[in-house]
Enzyme design. Structure first.
Site, PDB file in Angstrom:
ATOM      1  N   GLU B  60      -2.056   3.298   3.244  1.00  0.00           N
ATOM      2  CA  GLU B  60      -0.990   2.483   2.658  1.00  0.00           C
ATOM      3  C   GLU B  60      -0.126   1.799   3.707  1.00  0.00           C
ATOM      4  OE1 GLU B  60      -1.842   5.423   1.339  1.00  0.00           O
ATOM      5  OE2 GLU B  60      -2.452   4.879  -0.691  1.00  0.00           O
ATOM      6  N   HIS B 129       2.047  11.140  -9.999  1.00  0.00           N
ATOM      7  CA  HIS B 129       1.355   9.921 -10.435  1.00  0.00           C
ATOM      8  C   HIS B 129       2.003   9.324 -11.676  1.00  0.00           C
ATOM      9  CE1 HIS B 129      -1.654  11.656  -7.780  1.00  0.00           C
ATOM     10  NE2 HIS B 129      -2.311  10.514  -7.776  1.00  0.00           N
TER      11      HIS B 129
END
Lengths: 335, 330
Positions: B60, B129
């Protein structure tokens, strides 16, 4: 071994440019130190005295339009790209004439006009970002090269590894330059790193060649760096160079560097200083000593003039606090 | 007329921007060949090829770093972070680098990029999540914060985000990906900083964002139908820039205000909105502002636990009735 004839692969005019550039970096940083002692520079600062050959080499080799990224120890790399001494000292002193008019300070020197795409003060952050300008060159099918400077300590942070992998996967036109000055900050890099050569020993993990160079010998730096830049410009992907060097002072303004053995410091300062080495090199090539000295005297004068200009420059308008948070030039976040 | 799902509108919005501007490209993990884990980017690789649709490693920081650098040299990247929870992995690049570089460089550097990310709960994915993290980015000067609540808004807000000269975090809601909408036009632009009135009324103002805006709208329909309560529902659509004018106008009109947030209680965006309303509309308020949020907890996973955590339509109806001192008939 250097050839006896100065008109070799490097040549006299390039060597004189290297000499001049190294002096610009050395003398400006020494002046910055003096200005600290006079309390004309506030905050912190991370000097790279002793590491000039590396930034200077790339300053001489890179072309207009090429991109460089450096760390908070970035005065050298910024000056090497052609940024003005008054712009750098002015920024350190928080004056209107500073490169960013006081908005960034010592750790964030930026000069886009000269390809200096910023100095980054979070270790490792700029390595992925440097990939981005390289990606843009590849995407636009243009020939700029990106060079990313960082220290040995950076090789132990995750962003370094993410970025090297991505650069190789995409064959980006970039040169990663690790300036291994043997200490991450206050700790010897060898005490906290699993391999002997913090950058070069990691190169194979990313399909790159292991390159180690004496970072205090400007001629050696020049040859190695030129190969890496040419490789990137020709579309043959990234390189990782580990340049061995040493900082003469501590990590930052607050650090006297007492953790380093006196003998070690003495050896690097007296015997391995890049400026001393290069002065002797030029003499060995039979360059007229008057010429060598006149370049130095000229640079001393330039630094003195820039210092006076910076001192007499106004401080920024306090309205600047509220400018350029967003692209409309302001700081308003609601209508 | 075209019927589009929210997820289809994401890929269409990206495609429309890429067709118009060669400088726009798209990158992320599993976004090209796989079409995205939420299938929101299906078809892009076929149309634009691997040079403009870039599949990335699970890195990321490298993804957003490359997007930032590319934006600094004049491109207009759209980068995907698969789940908004993963923003934490690259928060240095966002909060320290992308957000601050314009300011620190005294305006020398522009960073026109879009970070789109799947946000919010409802999928029973658990605490890492499912988060709603708009307020994280709202707290950082230099970022813009967008959260579309419908296929139409995805199209219009993405078009504006890509063209915007500043970095935008674009929060798509996971629970809205399947939402369908009839659209007579897909090539639309909705300016950033323009809230949307989803339901009109004078009794109470419900302020929402993303999924919560949709739930507030359903709640408003029930309130009207069953309790004859007229609610205005204001979907903020963007937190930065914030449409303070619409908030003030509607708060003054209704006098009763409820914010409906999916994030945990502390420092949620509703706190800032409430503070602004008190600052600007205090004399017009008929009572204290009510904040409906999730409790201040990480999100649990089991059906019954998650369903009782994220504000539901029923909760919004009940809290509104309580606030207006209307008794719910059995």
């Amino acid at each position: 071994m250097n050839s006896k004839n100065i008109n070799d692969d490097i040549g006299e005019s390039t060597r004189l440019k290297l000499w001049e550039t190294m002096l610009k970096l050395r003398l400006t940083e020494k002046k910055a130190y003096d200005l600290f002692l006079q309390n004309l520079i506030k905050g912190t600062s991370h000097l790279a005295l002793g590491q000039e050959a590396i930034g200077a080499t790339f300053g001489v080799l890179l072309e207009k339009g090429d991109y460089t990224f450096c760390t908070y120890r970035g005065h050298n790399h910024t000056l090497a790209r052609g940024s003005s001494i008054v712009g750098v000292l002015g920024e350190l002193m928080g004056r209107q004439c500073g490169l960013m008019r006081g908005k960034g300070g010592s750790m964030h020197l930026t000069d886009v006009e000269n390809g200096v795409m910023g100095s980054y003060a979070i270790i490792g952050a700029h390595i992925p970002i440097a990939n981005g300008t390289a990606l843009a060159s590849q995407y636009n099918k243009t020939s700029e090269v990106t060079v990313c400077f960082f220290g040995d300590g950076t090789t132990n942070i995750g962003a370094f590894h993410e970025a090297l992998n991505m650069a190789q996967v995409w064959k980006l036109p970039i040169v990663f330059v690790c300036e291994n000055n043997l200490y991450m900050e206050y700790t010897a890099i060898g005490d906290v790193t699993a391999v002997e050569h913090p950058a070069a020993d990691r190169a194979s993990a990313y399909g790159m060649e292991k390159i180690i160079v004496d970072g205090n010998d400007a001629d050696e730096m020049y040859r190695i760096s030129k190969k890496a830049i040419d490789k990137a410009r020709e579309g043959n992907g990234p390189s990782l160079i580990e340049a061995k060097t040493y900082r003469h002072s501590g990590h930052s303004r607050a650090d006297p560097g007492k953790y380093r053995p006196d003998e070690e410091v003495k050896d690097w300062v007296e015997n391995k200083d890049p400026i001393k080495i290069y002065r002797q090199r030029l003499k060995d090539f039979n360059i007229n000593e008057t010429k060598i000295n006149s370049i130095e005297e000229d640079m001393i004068r330039q630094v003195e003039e820039a210092t006076e200009m910076a001192k007499s420059s106004p401080i920024p308008d306090i309205k600047e606090i509220y400018t350029d948070v967003w692209a409309d030039g302001g700081s308003e976040w609601h209508n | 007329m075209a019927q589009l799902t929210y997820r289809e509108s994401v890929s269409l919005a990206i495609a429309q921007s890429m067709r118009k501007d060669q400088k726009v490209f798209f990158m992320g993990e599993d976004v090209g060949a796989a079409g995205g884990v939420f299938k929101a980017t299906v078809g892009l690789l076929d149309e634009f090829g691997p040079e403009r649709i870039k599949d990335c490693p699970i890195s990321e920081q490298a993804i957003l770093g490359a997007a930032m650098g590319a934006a600094m040299s004049g491109l207009r990247p759209i980068a995907e972070i698969m789940f908004s929870d993963f923003l934490a992995v690259c928060w240095d690049i966002i909060a320290n680098q992308i957000a601050k570089t314009r300011y620190m460089s005294d305006g020398q550097i522009n960073i026109p990029l879009v970070i789109r990310t799947a946000n919010g709960g409802g999928s029973k994915f658990g605490a890492q999540h499912s988060q709603s993290l708009e307020n994280w980015s709202m707290a950082i000067p230099g970022l813009k914060v967008v959260a579309p609540s419908s296929p139409r808004d995805v199209l219009g807000l993405m078009a504006s985000s890509v063209q915007d000269p500043d970095p935008v975090i674009f929060y798509e809601h996971k629970s809205l990906y399947a939402m369908k909408e009839e659209l007579d036009k897909t090539d639309i632009e909705i300016p950033l900083g323009q809230a949307n009135i989803m339901h009109k009324g004078n009794d109470v103002l419900l302020i929402g964002l993303g999924l919560m805006a949709q739930r507030a709208k359903k709640a408003a329909e029930i309130l009207k139908e069953k309790f004859n309560v007229d609610a205005t529902v204001l979907d903020l659509r963007t937190l930065v820039p914030l449409d303070l004018q619409s908030i003030k106008r509607e708060a003054k009109k209704c006098g009763q205000v409820i914010t409906v947030e999916e994030n945990p209680r502390l420092c949620g965006w509703g706190a800032e909105i409430s503070s602004l309303i008190i600052e600007h509309c205090f004399k017009d308020l008929k009572g204290p502002i009510k904040r409906i949020t999730t409790p201040h907890i990480p999100l649990p996973s089991a059906d019954i636990l998650e369903d009782n955590t994220i504000p539901s339509v029923d909760v919004i109806v009940d809290e509104t009735l309580t606030k207006l001192k209307i008794k719910k008939e059995k």
